[in-house]
Design a protein around this motif. Structure first.
Motif, short mmCIF file in Angstrom:
data_model
loop_
_atom_site.label_atom_id
_atom_site.label_comp_id
_atom_site.label_asym_id
_atom_site.label_seq_id
_atom_site.Cartn_x
_atom_site.Cartn_y
_atom_site.Cartn_z
N LEU A 79 -5.42 -14.29 36.38
CA LEU A 79 -5.38 -15.46 35.51
C LEU A 79 -4.57 -15.26 34.28
O LEU A 79 -3.76 -15.86 33.57
CB LEU A 79 -6.68 -15.97 35.32
CG LEU A 79 -6.86 -17.07 34.29
CD1 LEU A 79 -5.86 -18.49 34.58
CD2 LEU A 79 -8.21 -17.44 33.92
N PHE A 80 -4.71 -13.95 33.62
CA PHE A 80 -4.30 -13.78 32.25
C PHE A 80 -2.72 -13.61 32.55
O PHE A 80 -1.98 -13.91 31.55
CB PHE A 80 -4.83 -12.43 31.71
CG PHE A 80 -6.15 -12.62 31.00
CD1 PHE A 80 -6.78 -13.67 31.13
CD2 PHE A 80 -6.72 -11.59 30.41
CE1 PHE A 80 -8.04 -14.10 30.37
CE2 PHE A 80 -7.88 -11.74 29.46
CZ PHE A 80 -8.67 -12.81 29.86
N ASP A 121 -1.67 -15.08 24.44
CA ASP A 121 -1.98 -13.53 24.51
C ASP A 121 -3.67 -13.61 25.05
O ASP A 121 -4.24 -13.49 24.21
CB ASP A 121 -1.79 -12.84 23.42
CG ASP A 121 -2.53 -11.30 23.67
OD1 ASP A 121 -2.42 -10.86 24.75
OD2 ASP A 121 -2.39 -10.67 22.46
N PRO A 122 -3.86 -14.15 26.27
CA PRO A 122 -5.37 -14.36 26.50
C PRO A 122 -6.18 -13.21 26.31
O PRO A 122 -5.80 -11.88 26.42
CB PRO A 122 -5.39 -14.86 27.99
CG PRO A 122 -4.23 -14.19 28.36
CD PRO A 122 -3.10 -14.08 27.25
N LYS A 123 -7.46 -13.37 25.95
CA LYS A 123 -8.32 -12.48 25.89
C LYS A 123 -10.02 -12.92 26.21
O LYS A 123 -9.95 -14.26 26.56
CB LYS A 123 -8.71 -12.00 24.33
CG LYS A 123 -7.38 -11.75 23.75
CD LYS A 123 -7.67 -11.44 22.15
CE LYS A 123 -6.76 -10.53 21.52
NZ LYS A 123 -5.27 -11.06 21.33
N ILE A 124 -10.74 -12.14 26.36
CA ILE A 124 -12.10 -12.34 26.71
C ILE A 124 -12.82 -12.27 25.30
O ILE A 124 -12.74 -10.98 24.66
CB ILE A 124 -12.79 -11.40 27.70
CG1 ILE A 124 -11.98 -11.66 29.14
CG2 ILE A 124 -14.15 -11.73 27.96
CD1 ILE A 124 -12.36 -10.50 29.87
N THR A 150 -9.79 -17.09 26.45
CA THR A 150 -9.08 -17.79 25.50
C THR A 150 -7.55 -17.98 25.98
O THR A 150 -7.24 -17.32 26.84
CB THR A 150 -9.22 -17.14 24.25
OG1 THR A 150 -8.36 -15.88 24.24
CG2 THR A 150 -10.40 -16.89 23.73
N GLY A 151 -6.86 -18.81 25.42
CA GLY A 151 -5.45 -19.00 25.52
C GLY A 151 -5.00 -20.53 25.98
O GLY A 151 -5.84 -21.27 26.48
N LYS A 211 -10.14 -22.83 25.35
CA LYS A 211 -10.97 -21.58 25.93
C LYS A 211 -11.42 -22.07 27.26
O LYS A 211 -11.44 -23.37 27.57
CB LYS A 211 -12.10 -20.92 25.17
CG LYS A 211 -13.22 -22.17 24.58
CD LYS A 211 -14.43 -22.11 25.71
CE LYS A 211 -15.35 -23.22 25.24
NZ LYS A 211 -16.14 -23.47 26.40
N TYR A 212 -11.92 -21.24 28.06
CA TYR A 212 -12.53 -21.23 29.48
C TYR A 212 -13.73 -20.37 29.49
O TYR A 212 -13.53 -19.29 29.52
CB TYR A 212 -11.57 -21.45 30.63
CG TYR A 212 -12.00 -21.88 31.85
CD1 TYR A 212 -12.51 -23.22 31.89
CD2 TYR A 212 -11.64 -21.44 33.07
CE1 TYR A 212 -12.73 -23.85 33.22
CE2 TYR A 212 -12.13 -21.84 34.35
CZ TYR A 212 -12.63 -23.09 34.39
OH TYR A 212 -12.85 -23.84 35.62
#
Length: 462
Positions: A22-23, A107-110, A121-122, A440-441
């Motif tokens: 997903l990222f 730049d997705p993150k947990i 996030t992202g 966010k998800y």
């Protein structure tokens, strides 16, 4: 351990890898409305095709006049297995204002929000890349365990949903035979709350009308003509005021033809709902329900038709004061439709109502502003029943069957162009910040969304 338990366990084991996939997709800047990101949109489509192909789908990028579609087919266990069309979209909204983002939107993150709540996030994490990947990852877990999927699957991933879907109808028209299935699965919806899944079973339709009333051939001095000449603003105001009776019902002839009462068990379930949504009027400074008397807030929003006046124009509206009788006055009126209400008939009867109120020496002109029928999945539909049971087995609280006051155009297109009903199941939350900074998800939504689609596919196959 049952076969289904094995698939669910595999989804749990795959979670870290599922997040990383997903990222990878979230890092692609697939902003459909900005031409500068045209290549990024194609990159996202190609990424999805590669991932689907690795899962055994026959997948391809399909060119359109705008951004490409992604289409994939998986044959399922047999030719007579149920066939579903799964829809999602890979394009995302622009990120402006960028200064309000806590992190780079691509730049997705947990992130750990505390109290055991973690989020992904992202931009696009909830709308709609995270949602569509729940289904893809459910397919992956099923393939890992059984080597095949329990149903025949066609996927359609769009690249223009966030910019009005200009290529969608032409594409559906051109590929109708290829895309038709027993029913569509649409993931671009949400939960009732963090523990309660929901199936959206109804979407209201829409009729838009503009009325232009003309009296004199020019604006008149109200001292010289007042009391003798017809005043189109007064005529129009009286017409609009008469659209509702004292109980809030719409007075247009035949307006309620095709409107059925919501089943008592569904209304009881809605009445028992609690939470902020039940008090949403307070957020806009209101406290009392308008509309039809004797109806609950959720029934008014989800299951009852409406007539709303959206704008009025006429006379002098600038600074200061001008004693004028305008020659013209106009209003914009919209009708939200439910059940089997016929948009064309509503429009025809509304115009007849307006004409019946016009003085002899005045004229009225109508401008049409689109229409669409309401969409309703039968509350006793086997598909809905199976999905509701499957979701209730996964989540802490039983699944709810809810409605939507608005409309989702793709669902209407599936019904009108492909003859398919749609099952709307998504796992977004009201605080996901879709279309806003810091989208966010919830990690729980992503994880249990995967498990939910596993259960739904198994239930549909049964």
């Amino acid at each position: 351990m049952t076969d289904l338990s094995s698939v669910l366990s595999r989804a749990d084991q795959n979670l870290d890898a599922s997040i990383e996939r997903l990222f990878e997709l979230l890092r692609i800047k697939s902003i459909s409305t900005d031409p500068a990101f045209k290549n990024d949109c194609r990159q996202a489509a190609e990424w999805l095709v590669a991932d689907l192909t690795a899962l055994g789908f026959e997948a391809s990028v399909r060119q359109t006049a705008g951004h490409p579609m992604v289409v994939g087919h998986y044959p399922g266990p047999s030719a007579d297995a149920p066939h579903v069309l799964f829809y999602g979209h890979y394009d995302v909204q622009p990120v402006d204002p960028i200064e309000l983002w806590e992190d780079d939107p691509f730049d997705p993150k947990i992130k750990d929000l505390g109290n055991g709540r973690k989020v992904l996030t992202g931009r696009g994490s909830a709308d709609d890349k995270g949602q569509l990947m729940t289904f893809v990852e459910a397919c992956r877990a099923y393939k890992d365990v059984h080597g095949h999927l329990p149903v025949r699957v066609t996927v359609l991933f769009e690249g223009e949903e966030e910019s009005g879907s200009p290529s969608l109808k032409p594409f559906l028209d051109a590929h109708a035979d290829e895309l038709k299935a027993d029913y569509a699965l649409v993931c671009d919806t949400g939960m009732w709350d963090a523990d309660t899944p929901a199936i959206t079973a109804s979407l209201r339709g829409l009729v838009g009308e503009e009325i232009i009333v003309t009296a004199a051939n020019r604006d008149l001095h109200s001292g010289m003509y007042g009391g003798a000449a017809a005043n189109p603003i007064q005529i129009l105001s009286k017409i609009l005021a008469g659209l509702h009776d004292e109980t809030g019902r719409v007075t247009v002839e035949g307006f309620y033809d095709g409107v059925e009462e919501t089943p008592s068990n569904i209304k009881s379930a809605w009445d028992n709902l609690t939470g902020g949504r039940n008090d949403f009027l307070g957020e806009v400074g209101l406290s009392e329900l308008a509309g039809e008397k004797g109806r609950s807030m959720l029934e008014l929003l989800w299951a009852r038709p409406t007539c709303e006046i959206n704008g009025i124009n006429g006379g002098y509206t600038g600074q200061g004061f001008k004693t004028v009788i305008a020659s013209k006055a106009s209003a914009k009126v919209s009708f939200r439709l439910v059940g089997q209400q016929d948009p064309a008939k509503i429009r025809e009867n509304f115009r007849a109502y307006v004409r019946s109120k016009m003085p002899k020496d005045c004229t009225v002109e109508f401008l049409e502003h689109g229409s669409s029928p309401a969409l309703q999945l039968g509350y006793d539909s086997p598909v809905l029943t199976k999905a509701k049971t499957a979701l209730s087995e996964e989540w802490a609280k039983p699944a709810l069957v809810i409605g939507s006051g608005g409309s989702i155009p793709i669902v209407g297109d599936f019904q009108n162009l492909l003859g398919m009903e749609s099952l709307l199941v998504g796992f977004g939350l009201s605080d996901d910040g879709v279309h806003s900074p810091n989208e966010k998800y919830d990690l729980k939504s992503f994880h249990k969304g995967i498990r939910s689609w596993i259960r739904i596919m198994a239930a549909l196959a049964a």
